[in-house]
Scaffold this motif. Structure first.
Motif, short mmCIF file in Angstrom:
data_model
loop_
_atom_site.label_atom_id
_atom_site.label_comp_id
_atom_site.label_asym_id
_atom_site.label_seq_id
_atom_site.Cartn_x
_atom_site.Cartn_y
_atom_site.Cartn_z
N ASN A 179 30.14 53.49 40.19
CA ASN A 179 29.75 52.34 39.38
C ASN A 179 29.92 52.57 37.88
O ASN A 179 29.55 51.72 37.07
N ALA A 180 30.48 53.71 37.49
CA ALA A 180 30.62 54.01 36.06
C ALA A 180 31.83 53.31 35.44
O ALA A 180 31.85 53.08 34.24
N GLY A 181 32.83 53.01 36.23
CA GLY A 181 34.00 52.30 35.69
C GLY A 181 34.86 53.18 34.80
O GLY A 181 35.22 52.78 33.69
N LEU A 182 35.22 54.37 35.29
CA LEU A 182 36.04 55.28 34.50
C LEU A 182 37.43 54.69 34.28
O LEU A 182 38.11 54.28 35.22
N VAL A 183 37.85 54.65 33.02
CA VAL A 183 39.20 54.19 32.69
C VAL A 183 40.18 55.33 32.97
O VAL A 183 39.97 56.45 32.49
N PRO A 184 41.21 55.11 33.76
CA PRO A 184 42.14 56.20 34.10
C PRO A 184 42.78 56.81 32.85
O PRO A 184 43.16 56.11 31.91
N GLY A 185 42.90 58.13 32.87
CA GLY A 185 43.52 58.83 31.76
C GLY A 185 42.58 59.02 30.59
O GLY A 185 41.52 58.40 30.52
N LEU A 186 42.96 59.90 29.68
CA LEU A 186 42.16 60.15 28.49
C LEU A 186 42.57 59.21 27.36
O LEU A 186 43.73 58.85 27.23
N VAL A 187 41.58 58.84 26.57
CA VAL A 187 41.79 57.94 25.45
C VAL A 187 42.03 58.75 24.18
O VAL A 187 41.32 59.74 23.92
N THR A 188 43.00 58.36 23.38
CA THR A 188 43.26 59.02 22.11
C THR A 188 42.28 58.51 21.07
O THR A 188 42.17 57.30 20.84
N PRO A 189 41.52 59.41 20.43
CA PRO A 189 40.56 58.96 19.40
C PRO A 189 41.25 58.16 18.30
O PRO A 189 42.37 58.47 17.88
N GLU A 190 40.56 57.10 17.86
CA GLU A 190 41.00 56.21 16.78
C GLU A 190 42.22 55.36 17.14
O GLU A 190 42.71 54.62 16.30
N ALA A 191 42.71 55.45 18.37
CA ALA A 191 43.85 54.63 18.77
C ALA A 191 43.34 53.35 19.43
O ALA A 191 42.50 53.39 20.32
N ASP A 192 43.83 52.21 18.98
CA ASP A 192 43.46 50.91 19.54
C ASP A 192 41.95 50.69 19.52
O ASP A 192 41.36 50.21 20.49
N GLY A 193 41.32 51.05 18.41
CA GLY A 193 39.89 50.82 18.26
C GLY A 193 39.00 51.81 18.96
O GLY A 193 37.79 51.58 19.09
N ALA A 194 39.56 52.92 19.45
CA ALA A 194 38.75 53.93 20.14
C ALA A 194 37.85 54.67 19.14
O ALA A 194 38.01 54.56 17.93
#
Length: 264
Positions: A198-213
């Motif tokens: 139920n956590a809803g993990l987004v596949p793959g790692l997110v790059t910091p500061e990219a696309d509002g991260a």
């Protein structure tokens, strides 16, 4: 036995659980990356003494008459709001400004998630947390060579170091895990979380500061989001509610005693 006695017992059990959760929040008030928990209750089924009736041509409608049978534990929810940042000036103390979590792994690939950013360098130059789990970058483990003169971590997660020749090199870039429902993560102790269905993990790692991260702040730690004033207020409320439920039980006992005395 009286229904009120069992209702009081259920209330006592629930508020004891609430006090347990409050006690754990207070115990972790200075735990880096800790997210407080809250408790919600639900009412139990109700016993219907008179059913509802609709309106007729000669008489209006009548509401149902029901007697509640107590309460039950609804949910224990983790609140993933941002904690305040404590400056440490240690370049390997990292805080996340925004949503997301650091990803740490064991050598066998077991994956954990954390907001606690107190990392270290082991004897191989790998960036690890206090339990020896490897901090994950976009390309795997992040390793700083032993001959590095200095290193720094940028807000986008890039780890730079100066080698023996004075040249700036890149050791890797820290990646973040993103969840659509971080409250669904399962606590595993030691400031670690496990993924859940139920956590809803987004596949793959997110790059910091990219696309509002989120961005990464080096030299700071995110502390607990526990508010002591709020916790003490909730503690007083839970204590009084617990006492009120005990009064229900003692009052019901007195009524039963009167019924027993009728036999005399």
């Amino acid at each position: 036995m009286l229904r009120s006695m069992y209702a009081g017992i259920s209330g006592m059990k629930n508020f004891q659980t609430k006090l347990d959760v409050i006690g754990n929040n207070i115990a972790n008030v200075n735990t880096s990356g800790y997210k407080k928990a809250t408790v919600s209750f639900q009412d139990l089924m109700s016993q219907t003494t008179t059913g509802a009736q609709g309106a007729t041509d000669t008489r209006g409608g009548i509401n149902a008459s029901q007697v509640g049978l107590g309460s039950k534990l609804g949910a224990i929810s983790n609140i993933h709001t941002q904690g305040f940042q404590q400056t440490t000036n240690n370049p390997l103390d990292l805080a996340i400004e925004g949503d997301g979590m650091f990803v740490v792994e064991e050598a066998d690939g077991a994956t954990y998630y954390t907001r606690s950013g107190n990392f270290y360098l082991d004897d191989n130059g790998d960036v690890v947390n206090a339990n020896g789990l490897y901090l994950q970058g976009l390309q795997g483990n992040i390793t700083i060579p032993a001959n590095a003169q200095s290193f720094s971590i940028q807000t986008d997660g890039t780890v730079n170091y100066i080698d023996g020749t004075g040249t700036t090199q890149v050791a890797g870039q820290i990646g973040l895990a993103s969840f659509s429902n971080p409250a669904g993560l399962q606590k595993d102790g030691s400031n670690l979380y496990l993924d859940s269905p139920n956590a809803g993990l987004v596949p793959g790692l997110v790059t910091p500061e990219a696309d509002g991260a989120a961005s990464i702040v080096s030299g700071s730690l995110e502390m607990s989001n526990v508010d002591l004033a709020e916790e003490f207020t909730e503690m007083i409320t839970a204590q009084r509610a617990f006492q009120a439920n005990t009064r229900i039980i003692t009052t019901s006992d007195e009524i039963l005693q009167e019924l027993v005395n009728l036999k005399r």
